[in-house]
Design an enzyme around this catalytic site. Structure first.
Site, PDB file in Angstrom:
ATOM      1  N   SER A 134       0.808  -1.222   0.000  1.00 57.05           N
ATOM      2  CA  SER A 134       0.000   0.000   0.000  1.00 57.05           C
ATOM      3  C   SER A 134       0.837   1.266   0.000  1.00 57.05           C
ATOM      4  O   SER A 134       0.482   2.264  -0.633  1.00 57.05           O
ATOM      5  CB  SER A 134      -0.927   0.002   1.223  1.00 57.05           C
ATOM      6  N   ALA A 136       4.540   1.318  -0.373  1.00 63.56           N
ATOM      7  CA  ALA A 136       5.775   1.269  -1.145  1.00 63.56           C
ATOM      8  C   ALA A 136       5.843  -0.027  -1.944  1.00 63.56           C
ATOM      9  O   ALA A 136       5.012  -0.922  -1.778  1.00 63.56           O
ATOM     10  CB  ALA A 136       6.981   1.384  -0.210  1.00 63.56           C
ATOM     11  N   ASP A 285       2.348  -4.206  13.091  1.00 60.86           N
ATOM     12  CA  ASP A 285       1.727  -4.399  11.766  1.00 60.86           C
ATOM     13  C   ASP A 285       2.056  -5.816  11.294  1.00 60.86           C
ATOM     14  O   ASP A 285       2.673  -6.021  10.256  1.00 60.86           O
ATOM     15  CB  ASP A 285       2.266  -3.358  10.788  1.00 60.86           C
TER      16      ASP A 285
END
Length: 539
Positions: A134, A136, A285
């Protein structure tokens, strides 16, 4: 006023174009969500759409909607227990197979960011992206000394869209807080603002590079996890060591190589709790695109940490609160849990703590007693949020990132080894950590480490003492002046009260006489008028 109405209309058009209204049958949605389907169908883009039979319509729709929608898809992609397989297969592609941008644009951005030509920087640069996400995309390359590297470069022109989308989210958050007590208890607007800062920081690869170096320092020499080395970085580009491994979701490879999936799952949980409590620096994440496993040594594999852009930290107090809360839940001691939450300041003073404990025991107790293959962290969190809403508890926003990470961990653990007993593994780790924090020897040692700072601060003590005494003296003078003014004010009030009493008594007497003898009152009023006129003339 609705912000960025044109952007909202664009999102509506995308949802209609890809016919997201037919993605899930209407009878499987809550009643309150069904009007959304009618709204999507009402857009003209839905009338002529040819995407109805597109097997990748959800993936492509989220890509067109932008980075925030892709992030949501990545989060949902870890929930194999909640998402139907046909939808999950599309969301999984968002982890590292988003539409790439042109390689010439990537090379230009790399050259500008690192202030050198591509040929000067690399002996080889591969045009085909290794992965695209999203924020890079990643290209493989080789340095002139032969080291294999990956080159991460951010997408162009996405910062403006992210800021715009967060302004829409902020408006939605404020609207929900005005209407829903649960949104107010969660501090939804603060959470959105915190996540905005996190995502915008993700656009700055120097932050990711620093996070990676810090994580690498914590796990240097570890037999459980490896963190790649960073060679070069700038705001838009990061060059790091290339690793060999497979995503944590590739269970077929684990089985083919004969890896012990139970042992691998336990290592993952130990790493997570180590990050949260030992280092107070945890990867926030953790979708499969960011968590890999080495395949070089199948008998003793290590995790590989990638994409350290979003990291979480807690205060010492929050660390201790979370650890004690988890232990209380594991021991089914809900009165202790309420006491911990009360000490943390999350419970309003007028809350019925006994009723809160009974509600926690009734709803959460049966859920945490289940085995791992039946345990649902997301369901537990939803129950806790519902209880927080009904009892007006205030959950600090800084803990929401940890809760989000727990959802990721649950999804990864369930996928890797469904029988893993997270409570049995976590309990000794948390117990040992709490004991260490309560160890008096450790506390004295920490106090001793602070002695140099205390001694340096002591040099300023005389001047601070003099300043404090002067301030106290000035404050005393001010208080004396204020006291005199208050006394004068009291005197004036007392005099006014006496005058009011005399005047009131006079009126009462005058009224009584008026009832008996009206002509006498008239004479008195005439005399008073004359006296008042004489007094005014004399003044």
């Amino acid at each position: 006023m609705v912000p960025h109405l044109s952007r909202l209309l664009q999102l509506w058009r995308i949802a209609a174009h890809y016919r997201l209204d037919i993605l899930v049958p209407a009878n499987e949605l809550p009643n309150k969500a069904r009007p959304i389907l009618k709204l999507i169908r009402a857009h003209p883009a839905a009338w002529s759409s040819k995407e109805k039979r597109n097997p990748l319509k959800l993936k492509e729709a989220l890509e067109d909607m932008g980075p925030l929608a892709i992030k949501l898809g990545q989060l949902l992609s870890t929930r194999r227990d909640l998402i139907p397989p046909e939808i999950l297969s599309q969301l999984t592609l968002l982890q590292d197979r988003v539409k790439p941008f042109d390689v010439d644009v990537a090379k230009t951005r790399i050259s500008e960011a690192l202030k050198a030509d591509i040929d000067t920087l690399f002996a080889r640069f591969d045009d085909k992206p290794l992965a695209a996400a999203s924020i890079a995309q990643v290209h493989t390359a080789a340095l002139h000394d032969g080291r294999e590297v990956v080159v991460k470069v951010t997408r162009p022109h996405i910062r403006e869209q992210i800021i715009q989308d967060f302004e829409i989210l902020a408006w939605l958050g404020q609207s929900l807080e005005q209407r829903l007590e649960a949104a107010r208890a969660l501090h939804l607007s603060e959470i959105i603002q915190d996540y905005r800062s996190i995502i915008l920081n993700e656009l700055d690869l120097t932050i990711e590079a620093d996070n990676t170096r810090r994580m690498r320092h914590y796990f240097t020499g570890s037999s459980m996890m490896y963190v790649p080395e960073v060679y070069m970085d700038s705001k838009d580009v990061m060059v790091a060591e290339r690793i060999t491994g497979v995503p944590i979701s590739d269970t077929e490879t684990f089985d083919r190589l004969g890896m012990d999936r139970a042992d691998l799952a336990e290592k993952g949980l130990i790493i997570f709790f180590t990050q949260v409590f030992r280092d107070n620096f945890f990867h926030a994440d953790m979708h499969p695109g960011n968590v890999f496993v080495e395949t070089i040594n199948p008998q003793s594999p290590r995790y590989i940490a990638l994409d350290c852009a979003i990291m979480g930290e807690l205060s010492k107090q929050d660390q201790m609160t979370v650890a004690r809360m988890l232990l209380a839940v594991m021991n089914s001691d809900f009165m202790q849990l309420i006491q911990i939450v009360h000490q943390a300041g999350w419970i309003p003073p007028d809350t019925d703590k006994d009723a809160l404990a009974r509600e926690m025991r009734r709803t959460v107790g049966p859920m945490v007693s289940k085995p791992m293959d039946q345990l649902d962290f997301a369901g537990i969190l939803l129950q806790i949020m519902d209880i927080a809403r009904r009892f007006r508890l205030e959950i600090p926003p800084q803990l929401m990132l940890l809760l989000k990470t727990l959802v990721h961990v649950e999804g990864l653990g369930t996928d890797l080894y469904p029988q893993l007993d997270i409570w049995k593994l976590a309990k000794p780790i948390l117990t040992e950590w709490v004991k260490q924090q309560m160890n008096p020897v450790k506390n004295v040692k920490e106090l001793g480490q602070q002695i140099p700072d205390l001694l340096l601060g002591a040099q300023d003590l005389p001047s601070m003492l003099i300043d404090s005494l002067n301030g106290l003296k000035n404050q005393t003078t001010w208080q004396d002046r204020q006291l005199r003014e208050i006394q004068n004010l009291r005197l004036q009030v007392a005099q006014q009260q006496r005058l009011n009493w005399i005047f009131g008594s006079f009126l009462l007497i005058l009224l009584s006489i008026a009832i008996i003898s009206p002509w006498f009152v008239s004479i008195v009023l005439i005399i008073l008028s004359v006296l008042l006129s004489v007094w005014r003339i004399s003044k």
